[in-house]
Design an enzyme around this catalytic site. Structure first.
Site, mmCIF file in Angstrom:
data_model
loop_
_atom_site.group_PDB
_atom_site.id
_atom_site.type_symbol
_atom_site.label_atom_id
_atom_site.label_comp_id
_atom_site.label_asym_id
_atom_site.label_seq_id
_atom_site.Cartn_x
_atom_site.Cartn_y
_atom_site.Cartn_z
ATOM 1 C CB VAL A 116 105.706 92.375 30.377
ATOM 2 C CG1 VAL A 116 106.506 93.352 31.235
ATOM 3 C CG2 VAL A 116 104.633 93.117 29.580
ATOM 4 C CE1 TYR A 171 97.920 82.676 32.255
ATOM 5 C CE2 TYR A 171 98.325 82.912 29.902
ATOM 6 C CZ TYR A 171 98.361 83.437 31.183
ATOM 7 O OH TYR A 171 98.811 84.716 31.393
ATOM 8 C CE LYS A 217 107.736 83.415 47.906
ATOM 9 N NZ LYS A 217 107.137 82.410 46.983
ATOM 10 C CB SER A 256 107.358 88.943 34.556
ATOM 11 O OG SER A 256 106.810 87.776 33.970
ATOM 12 C CB THR A 268 97.946 92.494 48.466
ATOM 13 O OG1 THR A 268 97.429 92.132 47.177
ATOM 14 C CG2 THR A 268 97.296 93.780 48.942
ATOM 15 C CB ILE A 283 98.486 96.095 42.984
ATOM 16 C CG1 ILE A 283 98.349 97.570 42.586
ATOM 17 C CG2 ILE A 283 98.869 95.237 41.779
ATOM 18 C CD1 ILE A 283 99.675 98.236 42.258
ATOM 19 C CG ASN A 285 99.355 91.554 38.590
ATOM 20 O OD1 ASN A 285 99.584 91.610 37.386
ATOM 21 N ND2 ASN A 285 100.230 91.047 39.458
ATOM 22 C CE LYS A 293 95.683 85.549 33.014
ATOM 23 N NZ LYS A 293 95.658 86.502 34.147
#
Length: 284
Positions: A177, A144, A42, A179, A36, A10, A80, A148
């Site tokens: 979501v 953005y 982090k 985050s 990763t 990931i 991701n 996508k």
């Protein structure tokens, strides 16, 4: 490392992000997980769970090649890593916009190319986290949104290209979501209108939208979202399109509704209705 467990790699797994949530969910489901990030420091929360953490800067060919050389077996690749960008199109800095395309599009392709031989060997799966932004025309997010949409189109085409090799490609259209995405946006981009913007008369309203004030902490819980995603992917025949997260189903329905039907809702979401009213009343 050779393992009998199914393996997943990931990208973009920094603590607090969606990649980290996916890493935990895959581990709970019995996968061997390679988490990763550009900065391994982090990923301390994942390292504490004995998840293998690796350095991977998706924007560096050398870094991607180095990471790929360390892995001998891979069943699932989750693209991701990505970044957000908010600005009216009339005020977009082209060079800054190119960097977002490099991160959200070209970097994804770079990672796919590097790990595809392993996925062909395992008849594995590629999962691209494209977001509902690929189909939702949220104002002030054209760069953005279009980045996508681009990787969503890549995913659909790639699905056909690698199907003869037994590799599945999944377009993961994530809704809202919880985050660290908004906080990262504020810390790294400090979004504000440039001098001379056509929206300068409504500066406060538009900059509030650019900062996404009021949206912090909103959305589906990360753990719930990630567990559902892993469940979807572990099905015998996972769907080529997965919609998960708050507003995901609304976006799915909107994508088949008559064009422009939700324009009013999208305008209110970012205060563009206020801007429009001010223009009509001549207050600019």
């Amino acid at each position: 490392m050779s393992t009998q467990k199914r393996t997943v790699l990931i990208t973009g797994c920094s603590d607090g992000g969606l990649g980290a949530a996916l890493a935990r969910a895959f581990k709970d489901a019995g996968f061997f997980v390679y988490a990763t990030a550009r900065n391994p420091a982090k990923m301390q929360s994942l390292a504490a769970l004995d998840i293998e953490t690796l350095q991977l800067d998706v924007q560096s060919q050398e870094s991607v090649n180095s990471c790929a050389a360390r892995i001998k077996q891979l069943d699932v690749l989750v693209n991701n890593a990505g970044g957000q960008f908010v600005m009216p199109l009339s005020d977009v800095d082209i060079e800054a916009a190119k960097k977002i395309y490099d991160l959200n599009v070209w970097s994804q392709i770079r990672v796919i190319q590097a790990f595809l031989p392993l996925l062909i060997a395992s008849k594995g799966m590629i999962v691209n986290n494209t977001s509902i932004a690929s189909v939702a025309a949220v104002p002030f997010q054209s760069i953005y949104n279009s980045s996508k949409a681009a990787i969503a189109s890549v995913s659909e085409t790639l699905r056909l290209e690698v199907e003869p090799f037994g590799v599945k490609v999944i377009d993961l259209r994530t809704g809202v979501v919880k985050s660290n995405l908004i906080n990262n946006l504020k810390e790294t981009q400090h979004p504000k209108l440039p001098d001379g913007s056509i929206y300068e008369f409504a500066k406060d309203t538009v900059e509030k939208a650019l900062r996404q004030d009021g949206f912090e902490g909103q959305g589906l819980d990360q753990a719930v979202w990630a567990k559902a995603i892993v469940g979807d992917l572990m099905k015998k025949n996972p769907p080529a399109l997965i919609w998960r997260g708050e507003s995901a189903w609304l976006s799915r329905i909107a994508s088949i509704l008559p064009h422009g039907l939700l324009d009013g809702t999208l305008k209110k979401l970012v205060g563009l209705d206020i801007v429009e009213k001010a223009i009509k009343e001549g207050r600019h």
